[in-house]
Design an enzyme around this catalytic site. Structure first.
Site, PDB file in Angstrom:
ATOM      1  N   LEU A  33       0.823  -1.216   0.000  1.00 50.95           N
ATOM      2  CA  LEU A  33       0.000   0.000   0.000  1.00 50.95           C
ATOM      3  C   LEU A  33       0.857   1.267   0.000  1.00 50.95           C
ATOM      4  CD1 LEU A  33      -2.777  -1.034   2.546  1.00 50.95           C
ATOM      5  CD2 LEU A  33      -2.719  -1.364   0.065  1.00 50.95           C
ATOM      6  N   HIS A  34       0.370   2.265  -0.726  1.00 49.42           N
ATOM      7  CA  HIS A  34       1.040   3.560  -0.780  1.00 49.42           C
ATOM      8  C   HIS A  34      -0.012   4.655  -0.602  1.00 49.42           C
ATOM      9  CE1 HIS A  34      -0.593   3.692  -4.796  1.00 49.42           C
ATOM     10  NE2 HIS A  34       0.043   2.577  -5.110  1.00 49.42           N
ATOM     11  N   HIS A  37      -3.330   4.374  -2.462  1.00 52.31           N
ATOM     12  CA  HIS A  37      -4.339   3.486  -1.859  1.00 52.31           C
ATOM     13  C   HIS A  37      -5.012   4.176  -0.670  1.00 52.31           C
ATOM     14  CE1 HIS A  37      -1.631   0.153  -3.485  1.00 52.31           C
ATOM     15  NE2 HIS A  37      -2.805  -0.160  -3.981  1.00 52.31           N
ATOM     16  N   GLY A 148      -8.533   3.523  -8.557  1.00 54.08           N
ATOM     17  CA  GLY A 148      -7.735   4.671  -8.982  1.00 54.08           C
ATOM     18  C   GLY A 148      -7.764   4.848 -10.498  1.00 54.08           C
ATOM     19  N   SER A 186       2.587   4.075  -7.377  1.00 53.73           N
ATOM     20  CA  SER A 186       2.356   2.701  -7.797  1.00 53.73           C
ATOM     21  C   SER A 186       3.178   1.789  -6.890  1.00 53.73           C
ATOM     22  CB  SER A 186       2.826   2.536  -9.253  1.00 53.73           C
ATOM     23  OG  SER A 186       2.995   1.171  -9.564  1.00 53.73           O
TER      24      SER A 186
END
Ligand code: PAF
Length: 281
Positions: A33-34, A37, A148, A186
Site C-alpha cells: 500500500l502507498h 491506496h 484509482g 504505484s
C-alpha cells in the site's frame, strides 16, 4: 480492525452490518500500500459507514511470471497502515480459497475495450482482474467500490463488468495520486533503483507535454513526437503511447472537443513496467 481470511466469517459479518443499515465501502488491493491506496481508503471511509479492504496478489492477472514473483509484498506494513486509517475489516484470502482446485475460470468478452493498450500487451490480464473483482464483490457485497484512475483501462473494464453482470455496486473513480515530481504512485515504484526513480518522472512530463501541445499539433504528429522523445531517452523502452477516447479507449485520429480524450502510456525502466495517463480533453 478485524483481519480475516475466512470467507464465511466475512460474509456473515458484512451481512449483519448491512442488516443494521450500514453502508459498505470497499477498496480491493494487491497490497504494498502507498499514499494512492490510502486516498481511496479515506474517500471510502468518508462516504460509507464501514470500510472494507482486501489484500490479494491475484496470480491470474499476471501474464508475466517474473512480475508476479517480484510484485512487492509488505503485509505487516499494510496492516499497520490500514489500522491507522481506521479500516474496519481487511480480507486477506488464501489463494486456494479464491481459486479452489479444479475450478474452471470464467472467460469474459469485453470486446474492443480490451483489444488495445494493456489488453493488447498483457493478454489475459483483464480477464484475471474481472474474475477476481467479481469474486470479491460476491463476498463483500459493497455499496460502493473505489478504484484509482491511474489504471484507467482497468476502471473501464470494471465498469463494464458491473454492467454485464448486473452487480449492484457503485464504482467510484479516484484521481491519480502523484509524488511531488509527478511520478504516479504505484506499488511497482518500490522496485525502481535510485537512478531509475530519478528518471521516472519523464513519463508524466511527456503526458503534460501532450496536453500542452494539443492545441498546436494534430493527433498523429503529436503522438509521433512523444514516441520519438521516448525513443531518444535511453532510460526507457516504450511499450505504447496512445491518445484514446475515454469510453471505449480506442485511438482517435482527430481532436474532437465533444469526446473525452486521454493520453495513455506504458514504458519499461529496466525490468520495471510503469503505466500512467492524463486526461487531455
Ligand atoms: O488494481 C489492483 O490493485 C488490482 O488489479 C485489483 C483491482 C485489486 C484486482 O486484483
Amino acid at each position: 480492525m478485524i483481519v480475516s481470511e475466512n470467507i464465511p466469517f466475512i460474509k456473515k459479518w458484512i451481512s449483519e452490518e448491512k442488516e443494521k443499515g450500514k453502508s459498505i465501502g470497499f477498496v480491493p488491493t494487491m497490497g504494498a500500500l502507498h499514499a494512492g491506496h490510502l486516498e481511496l481508503m479515506q474517500k471510502a471511509k468518508k462516504e460509507n459507514d464501514i470500510l472494507v479492504a482486501s489484500i490479494f496478489v491475484n496470480p491470474i492477472q499476471f501474464n508475466n511470471p517474473e512480475d508476479l514473483k517480484k510484485y512487492p509484498r509488505t503485509p505487516g506494513q499494510d496492516k499497520k497502515l490500514l489500522e491507522d486509517i481506521g479500516c474496519d475489516l481487511v480480507f486477506i484470502p488464501q489463494e486456494k480459497e479464491m481459486y479452489p482446485e479444479g475450478e474452471v475460470i470464467k472467460e469474459y468478452d469485453f470486446g474492443e475495450l480490451t483489444n488495445v493498450m494493456e489488453g493488447k500487451f498483457r493478454p489475459g490480464h483483464f480477464n484475471g482482474v474481472a474474475v477476481i473483482v467479481k469474486k470479491l464483490f460476491d463476498i463483500v457485497k459493497p455499496n460502493r467500490a473505489y478504484f484509482g484512475e491511474k489504471d484507467f483501462q482497468q476502471l473501464a473494464v470494471i465498469k463494464k463488468l458491473v454492467e454485464m453482470e448486473k452487480i449492484p455496486v457503485q464504482i467510484v473513480p479516484c484521481p491519480t495520486v502523484r509524488e511531488p515530481d509527478g511520478l504516479a504512485m504505484s506499488s511497482r515504484n518500490k522496485r525502481l533503483s535510485p537512478e531509475q526513480r530519478k528518471a521516472a518522472p519523464f513519463i508524466y512530463q511527456m503526458l503534460q507535454e501532450t496536453k500542452k501541445r494539443r492545441d498546436h499539433l494534430c493527433v498523429r504528429p503529436l503522438r509521433q513526437m512523444i514516441i520519438n522523445r521516448f525513443e531518444g531517452n535511453d532510460n526507457f523502452k516504450l511499450e505504447y503511447f496512445e491518445i484514446v477516447d475515454d469510453v471505449n479507449l480506442q485511438p482517435i485520429s482527430a481532436w474532437n472537443n465533444k469526446v473525452g480524450t486521454v493520453a495513455c502510456v506504458a514504458a519499461w525502466i529496466g525490468n520495471v513496467r510503469l503505466i500512467d495517463n492524463l486526461r487531455i480533453i
